[in-house]
Design a protein around this motif. Structure first.
Motif: not given
Length: 127
Positions: A25-33, A38-46
């Motif tokens: 929401x602040x326009x920064x990369x959403x790290x929850x994905x 910071x390279x591979x996806x998280x469970x949410x990203x997958x």
């Protein structure tokens, strides 16, 4: 190579071709994905990638979505419908044996180069 086969198909799924980095929401990369590296996806990203891949497989060839919108919205997951209860291929998307604008080209890499590279990789990796 597989165009004439009726029991096998290879279809490019372009859901990641034009994907943009998800933002919070602040326009920064959403790290929850992403995972801690910071390279591979998280469970949410997958989960997002899996939904995009599934949807792409149901979309007809020539009409496939080329991006993922990272909304974490389960309602965007598509289901097969009674008219098309199958994964889309060139043949069942109505292209039959047409080339869909793709040229037949021979591989520019000789088969032996792949073997040599693989063996060299194993040797270097074991050293």
């Amino acid at each position: 190579r597989y165009e004439q086969r009726e029991d096998f198909a290879v279809v490019i799924q372009p859901f990641f071709r034009n994907t943009l980095l998800p933002l919070d929401s602040t326009g920064k990369p959403d790290m929850s994905f992403f995972a801690a590296d910071c390279f591979h996806f998280s469970v949410r990203g997958y989960a997002e990638m899996a939904m995009a891949l599934w949807n792409n497989m149901l979309e007809p060839v020539g009409e496939k979505q080329t991006y993922n919108n990272f909304t974490h919205d389960r309602s965007k997951l598509r289901c097969p419908n009674p008219e098309k209860p199958f994964l889309s291929t060139r043949r069942n998307s109505g292209f039959g044996n047409s080339d869909l604008g793709l040229e037949r080209t021979e591989s520019s890499v000789p088969y032996w180069a792949v073997i040599v590279t693989a063996v060299a990789g194993v040797v270097v990796g074991s050293l």
